[in-house]
Design a protein around this motif. Structure first.
Motif, PDB file in Angstrom:
ATOM      1  N   ALA A   9       0.858  -1.182   0.000  1.00 62.10           N
ATOM      2  CA  ALA A   9       0.000   0.000   0.000  1.00 62.10           C
ATOM      3  C   ALA A   9       0.895   1.233   0.000  1.00 62.10           C
ATOM      4  N   PRO A  10       0.540   2.238  -0.782  1.00 67.04           N
ATOM      5  CA  PRO A  10       1.353   3.454  -0.799  1.00 67.04           C
ATOM      6  C   PRO A  10       1.514   4.076   0.589  1.00 67.04           C
ATOM      7  N   VAL A  16       8.639   5.966   6.206  1.00 71.96           N
ATOM      8  CA  VAL A  16       9.904   6.552   5.766  1.00 71.96           C
ATOM      9  C   VAL A  16       9.964   8.057   6.014  1.00 71.96           C
ATOM     10  N   PHE A  17       8.970   8.786   5.560  1.00 68.03           N
ATOM     11  CA  PHE A  17       9.099  10.240   5.511  1.00 68.03           C
ATOM     12  C   PHE A  17       9.164  10.932   6.873  1.00 68.03           C
ATOM     13  N   ALA A  21      12.568  12.977   8.260  1.00 69.96           N
ATOM     14  CA  ALA A  21      12.599  14.391   8.643  1.00 69.96           C
ATOM     15  C   ALA A  21      13.231  14.550  10.026  1.00 69.96           C
ATOM     16  N   LEU A  22      12.911  13.669  10.944  1.00 68.76           N
ATOM     17  CA  LEU A  22      13.501  13.708  12.279  1.00 68.76           C
ATOM     18  C   LEU A  22      15.010  13.465  12.209  1.00 68.76           C
ATOM     19  N   TRP A  53      13.999   2.491   4.120  1.00 71.45           N
ATOM     20  CA  TRP A  53      13.685   2.969   2.781  1.00 71.45           C
ATOM     21  C   TRP A  53      13.882   1.859   1.739  1.00 71.45           C
ATOM     22  N   LEU A  54      14.964   1.107   1.872  1.00 72.35           N
ATOM     23  CA  LEU A  54      15.221   0.020   0.918  1.00 72.35           C
ATOM     24  C   LEU A  54      14.158  -1.069   1.009  1.00 72.35           C
TER      25      LEU A  54
END
Length: 76
Positions: A9-10, A16-17, A21-22, A53-54
């Motif tokens: 699912a997207p 990740v995001f 940012a943190l 992320w990978l």
């Protein structure tokens, strides 16, 4: 041969995001404070986030190669 069904699912990109940012904020604070310890923590976080992320990227790519299963039609 048993083949795994991959579902993606997207919304998995949400893993990740915000942590990324943190991580960036931690590294920037380390530079602002000239703190080696905080920078080391930020680098550790960046390493961990690269792994996350990978994993998410690989799941997304696998889902593109796997045909989607259609839901059975209801008999109404």
């Amino acid at each position: 041969e048993r083949r795994k069904d991959y579902s993606f699912a997207p919304s998995e990109w949400a893993f990740v995001f915000p942590p990324a940012a943190l991580t960036i904020a931690t590294i920037e604070l380390a530079r602002l404070w000239s703190s080696s310890l905080v920078e080391l923590i930020g680098v550790g976080m960046a390493t961990l986030m690269t792994g996350v992320w990978l994993v998410v990227l690989s799941r997304a790519l696998i889902s593109l190669r796997t045909p989607m299963k259609s839901a059975p039609l209801s008999a109404e």
